[in-house]
Design an enzyme around this catalytic site. Sequence first.
Site, PDB file in Angstrom:
ATOM      1  N   TYR A 179       0.843  -1.201   0.000  1.00  0.00           N
ATOM      2  CA  TYR A 179       0.000   0.000   0.000  1.00  0.00           C
ATOM      3  C   TYR A 179       0.878   1.251   0.000  1.00  0.00           C
ATOM      4  O   TYR A 179       0.671   2.169  -0.797  1.00  0.00           O
ATOM      5  CB  TYR A 179      -0.936  -0.028   1.218  1.00  0.00           C
ATOM      6  CG  TYR A 179      -1.679   1.258   1.423  1.00  0.00           C
ATOM      7  CD1 TYR A 179      -2.685   1.638   0.542  1.00  0.00           C
ATOM      8  CD2 TYR A 179      -1.363   2.098   2.484  1.00  0.00           C
ATOM      9  CE1 TYR A 179      -3.357   2.838   0.721  1.00  0.00           C
ATOM     10  CE2 TYR A 179      -2.031   3.290   2.671  1.00  0.00           C
ATOM     11  CZ  TYR A 179      -3.033   3.662   1.779  1.00  0.00           C
ATOM     12  OH  TYR A 179      -3.698   4.848   1.950  1.00  0.00           O
ATOM     13  N   GLU A 230     -11.528   5.582   5.089  1.00  0.00           N
ATOM     14  CA  GLU A 230     -10.957   6.456   6.128  1.00  0.00           C
ATOM     15  C   GLU A 230     -11.949   6.635   7.270  1.00  0.00           C
ATOM     16  O   GLU A 230     -11.557   6.653   8.438  1.00  0.00           O
ATOM     17  CB  GLU A 230     -10.549   7.811   5.545  1.00  0.00           C
ATOM     18  CG  GLU A 230      -9.385   7.765   4.587  1.00  0.00           C
ATOM     19  CD  GLU A 230      -8.028   7.465   5.213  1.00  0.00           C
ATOM     20  OE1 GLU A 230      -7.919   7.361   6.455  1.00  0.00           O
ATOM     21  OE2 GLU A 230      -7.069   7.324   4.443  1.00  0.00           O
ATOM     22  N   TRP A 280      -4.853   1.721  10.477  1.00  0.00           N
ATOM     23  CA  TRP A 280      -5.093   1.621   9.041  1.00  0.00           C
ATOM     24  C   TRP A 280      -4.899   0.188   8.545  1.00  0.00           C
ATOM     25  O   TRP A 280      -5.602  -0.253   7.644  1.00  0.00           O
ATOM     26  CB  TRP A 280      -4.206   2.601   8.290  1.00  0.00           C
ATOM     27  CG  TRP A 280      -4.467   2.619   6.821  1.00  0.00           C
ATOM     28  CD1 TRP A 280      -3.600   2.279   5.826  1.00  0.00           C
ATOM     29  CD2 TRP A 280      -5.694   2.969   6.156  1.00  0.00           C
ATOM     30  NE1 TRP A 280      -4.209   2.391   4.591  1.00  0.00           N
ATOM     31  CE2 TRP A 280      -5.497   2.817   4.772  1.00  0.00           C
ATOM     32  CE3 TRP A 280      -6.950   3.388   6.606  1.00  0.00           C
ATOM     33  CZ2 TRP A 280      -6.490   3.073   3.831  1.00  0.00           C
ATOM     34  CZ3 TRP A 280      -7.940   3.644   5.658  1.00  0.00           C
ATOM     35  CH2 TRP A 280      -7.705   3.484   4.297  1.00  0.00           C
TER      36      TRP A 280
END
Length: 190
Positions: A17, A39, A47
């Site tokens: 990522y 988000e 995350w």
Amino acid sequence: MTKRCSWCGDDPLYQAYHDTEWGVPCFDDHKLFEFLLLEGAQAGLSWITVLRKREGYRQTFDGFDPEKIARYNSRKLESLQNNSAIIRNRLKIESAVKNARAFLAIVEQHDSFSDYIWQFVDGRPKQNRWRTLKQVPASTAESDLMSKTLKKAGFSFVGSTICYAYMQSMGMVNDHVTSCFRHAECAALS
């Protein structure tokens, strides 16, 4: 040895990522919507938790199609709340529907969500030159304004910290530290 921002650690998913998506300027409405939902789902979590459930979100949220999500009814919301492939927080799930409706209203009004959201950085990525992660802020005046504006437009789970993380992920700001190999690569994309 490849020098990366230390936040991605040694997890292969996190590194992939970091190396291919994070900080790359994105002007695609569909991907901008996807990350707005992700988000928001992250709020209070790491995350990596969201990244690990990203495919589950893609499958259960109809490929992040805002038109379909905006029409979810209470039965669909209940089934989502029982689905372990996603984060099963009722408020976050309801927020996805609310945000899909607000997103569609913005597109209707402005023809493009991309044009609308990029206004907060004057249409081009802000190039930061942080030497350490400690220098990277959790929010900025731009994310404060984005948060306030999105809330006024009917979005939820869009506090200033979430908005700044969104700006980072969508390449609205280049917050790779200067020693990271991606800093110069992302800067060259603007």
